[in-house]
Enzyme design. Structure first.
Site, PDB file in Angstrom:
ATOM      1  N   SER A   5       0.842  -1.207   0.000  1.00  0.00           N
ATOM      2  CA  SER A   5       0.000   0.000   0.000  1.00  0.00           C
ATOM      3  C   SER A   5       0.871   1.249   0.000  1.00  0.00           C
ATOM      4  O   SER A   5       2.040   1.208   0.409  1.00  0.00           O
ATOM      5  CB  SER A   5      -0.894   0.008   1.242  1.00  0.00           C
ATOM      6  OG  SER A   5      -1.599  -1.200   1.339  1.00  0.00           O
TER       7      SER A   5
HETATM    8  C1  LIG Z   1      -3.250  -4.437   0.097  1.00  0.00           C
HETATM    9  S1  LIG Z   1      -2.596  -6.015   0.366  1.00  0.00           S
HETATM   10  C2  LIG Z   1      -1.899  -5.918   1.983  1.00  0.00           C
HETATM   11  C3  LIG Z   1      -0.701  -5.040   2.123  1.00  0.00           C
HETATM   12  C4  LIG Z   1       0.180  -5.458   3.256  1.00  0.00           C
HETATM   13  N1  LIG Z   1      -0.372  -5.160   4.543  1.00  0.00           N
HETATM   14  C5  LIG Z   1       1.583  -4.912   3.095  1.00  0.00           C
HETATM   15  O1  LIG Z   1       2.078  -4.225   3.971  1.00  0.00           O
HETATM   16  O2  LIG Z   1       2.193  -5.240   2.085  1.00  0.00           O
HETATM   17  C6  LIG Z   1      -4.054  -7.006   0.722  1.00  0.00           C
HETATM   18  C7  LIG Z   1      -3.712  -8.451   1.046  1.00  0.00           C
HETATM   19  O3  LIG Z   1      -4.866  -9.064   1.612  1.00  0.00           O
HETATM   20  C8  LIG Z   1      -4.859 -10.419   1.221  1.00  0.00           C
HETATM   21  N2  LIG Z   1      -6.196 -11.005   1.436  1.00  0.00           N
HETATM   22  C9  LIG Z   1      -7.306 -10.889   0.656  1.00  0.00           C
HETATM   23  N3  LIG Z   1      -8.324 -11.569   1.198  1.00  0.00           N
HETATM   24  C10 LIG Z   1      -7.870 -12.100   2.356  1.00  0.00           C
HETATM   25  C11 LIG Z   1      -8.461 -12.901   3.368  1.00  0.00           C
HETATM   26  N4  LIG Z   1      -9.733 -13.277   3.285  1.00  0.00           N
HETATM   27  N5  LIG Z   1      -7.689 -13.286   4.408  1.00  0.00           N
HETATM   28  C12 LIG Z   1      -6.392 -12.893   4.500  1.00  0.00           C
HETATM   29  N6  LIG Z   1      -5.771 -12.148   3.562  1.00  0.00           N
HETATM   30  C13 LIG Z   1      -6.508 -11.743   2.513  1.00  0.00           C
HETATM   31  C14 LIG Z   1      -4.426 -10.370  -0.230  1.00  0.00           C
HETATM   32  O4  LIG Z   1      -3.951 -11.618  -0.688  1.00  0.00           O
HETATM   33  C15 LIG Z   1      -3.348  -9.287  -0.169  1.00  0.00           C
HETATM   34  O5  LIG Z   1      -2.078  -9.840   0.003  1.00  0.00           O
END
Ligand SMILES: C[S@@+](CC[C@H](N)C(=O)[O-])C[C@H]1O[C@@H](n2cnc3c(N)ncnc32)[C@H](O)[C@@H]1O
Length: 405
Positions: free
Chosen positions: A90
């Site tokens: 992000s």
């Molecule tokens: C915007 S990214 C997160 C950025 C992260 N916090 C970073 O610092 O890089 C969103 C993440 O949420 C994960 N995600 C989506 N649905 C999810 C779920 N139901 N449970 C856990 N992770 C999930 C995606 O695979 C993705 O890696």
């Protein structure tokens, strides 16, 4: 020559005024470059590959930009953009602003949903928190574990591969919950695994837009609910099981005789009134007051287009509306089904306008666990100004032009 570095990123965020007190050293210690993969797609540009152009990669990493790191749940290969961005690092200012809302202190137990690269989990660990981070994608979870170990945070962060909708599968008890994927329906587990007074921060939104707003909930004393305000407009990749299929809707999915059977009317509103940019409050507010409605704008390339509205069948059939705005023509509205979705949108718009066009900060949400025989569900009630003023669904009679239709 090299550009950037974690200290310069910290300085950039401090200059923008988004670095929470006490977090500057944390942003200086944790190098974003240790977490970002070699190939990324900056939000506003083409692919950048470290192996081909290390300086461009470094400039992207130490800029305030979101960097897409995965398309189509990992099924996409190649240099071009995929269909749907499914993981990213992000934008650092968004990370900082959500950490400001989270207000995490050393020694706290923090549950993070959406590990992604592991960068935000590392920031929390560097702050002195004990972190459990849940990532649904096994490859991303493995990569995040490797990134965290290499950067020295392997012991402070436990990365769990699983569906974050269930929270921590070991059912911990947390002081803070940070969600970094867009939420449409708040799972009970996040409230159940939090203590009274716990802050839960998440990007939350409705299917009326693809955007989200950061929501800062505080868990009630009885542990059965949580409430708080929206703090900023943003846009995140959605939780995997909460993505609407927007490609399924529009003219192509309607029966051929739909236009002949639908009720016809017009409107005094224009395309720009109801179809705004991703961070404009109007779509967000319309979504709060027109519940369970998926909106799909289809621009015509000439400053107008058709706004499609869809609501699922809840026992009386689907509802669909199409409001067409073509330059130089009177708007044409078609509506079918038990709900007259355009009338609801119009009523919500006039209410918002009549209130002086409040921004997202004037709204909030209360989440309450309602338990059936064996399932804990969460009722979500949006509110205006304070939790004692829940927002009712918009009704047609509310707006001044209502009588004309
Ligand atoms: C915007 S990214 C997160 C950025 C992260 N916090 C970073 O610092 O890089 C969103 C993440 O949420 C994960 N995600 C989506 N649905 C999810 C779920 N139901 N449970 C856990 N992770 C999930 C995606 O695979 C993705 O890696």
């Amino acid at each position: 020559m090299t550009v950037g570095g974690s200290d310069s990123l910290a300085a950039l965020l401090a200059d923008k005024g988004v670095l929470p007190a006490g977090w500057r050293p944390v942003f200086e210690w944790v190098a974003r470059g240790e977490f970002v993969p070699d190939r990324v797609w900056p939000e506003d540009g083409d692919v950048v590959d470290r192996r081909r152009d290390p300086e461009a990669w470094r400039a992207a990493v130490y800029s305030d930009r979101a960097l897409v790191t995965q398309w189509d749940d990992g099924r996409h290969a190649g240099e071009g953009a995929g269909r749907l961005a499914t993981s990213s690092a992000s934008a650092p200012s968004t990370v900082a602003e959500m950490l400001f809302d989270l207000d995490a202190h050393p020694g706290m137990r923090v549950l993070e949903i959406g590990t992604g690269t592991g960068y935000s989990a590392a920031l929390l660990a560097a702050r002195g928190c004990d972190v459990v981070s849940v990532e649904i994608d096994p490859d991303l979870a493995d990569q995040a574990r490797a990134n965290l170990a290499r950067a020295g945070y392997g012991d402070a962060v436990r990365v769990v591969t699983g569906d974050g909708v269930l929270g921590d599968p070991d059912a911990g008890s947390y002081d803070r919950v940070q969600v970094t994927a867009g939420v449409r329906r708040i799972p009970a587990a996040w409230i159940e695994q939090a203590r009274p007074g716990t802050v839960i921060v998440m990007p939350w939104g409705t299917d009326f837009t693809t955007g989200d707003c950061a929501l800062r909930l505080v868990v009630d004393e009885d542990g059965r609910g949580a409430s708080g305000p929206f703090t900023m407009a943003t846009a995140f990749m959605k939780l995997r099981r909460q993505r609407p299929d927007r490609h399924h809707y529009g003219a192509a999915s309607m029966p051929g005789d739909w236009a002949e059977t639908a009720a016809v009317s017009t409107t005094a509103l224009g395309w720009d009134d109801v179809v705004a940019g991703p961070f404009d409050p109007v779509g967000f507010v319309l979504g709060l007051r027109v519940p369970d409605c998926l909106a799909q704008p289809v621009p015509d390339g000439h400053g107008g287009g058709t706004l499609w509205l869809h609501a699922a069948d809840t026992g009386h059939g689907h509802s669909t509306a199409a409001a067409g705005f073509a330059h130089g023509h009177t708007p044409n509205v078609l509506q079918s089904g038990p709900r007259h979705l355009w009338d609801e949108v119009e009523a919500a718009w006039y209410w918002w306008d009549g209130q002086g066009r409040p921004t997202v900060h004037d709204f909030g949400l209360t989440a309450t666990i309602t338990t059936t025989a064996d399932t804990a569900l969460v009722e979500q009630l949006a509110w205006y100004r304070d939790r004692n003023h829940p927002l009712a669904p918009a009704v047609h009679d509310e707006h001044p032009a209502g009588a004309a239709h």
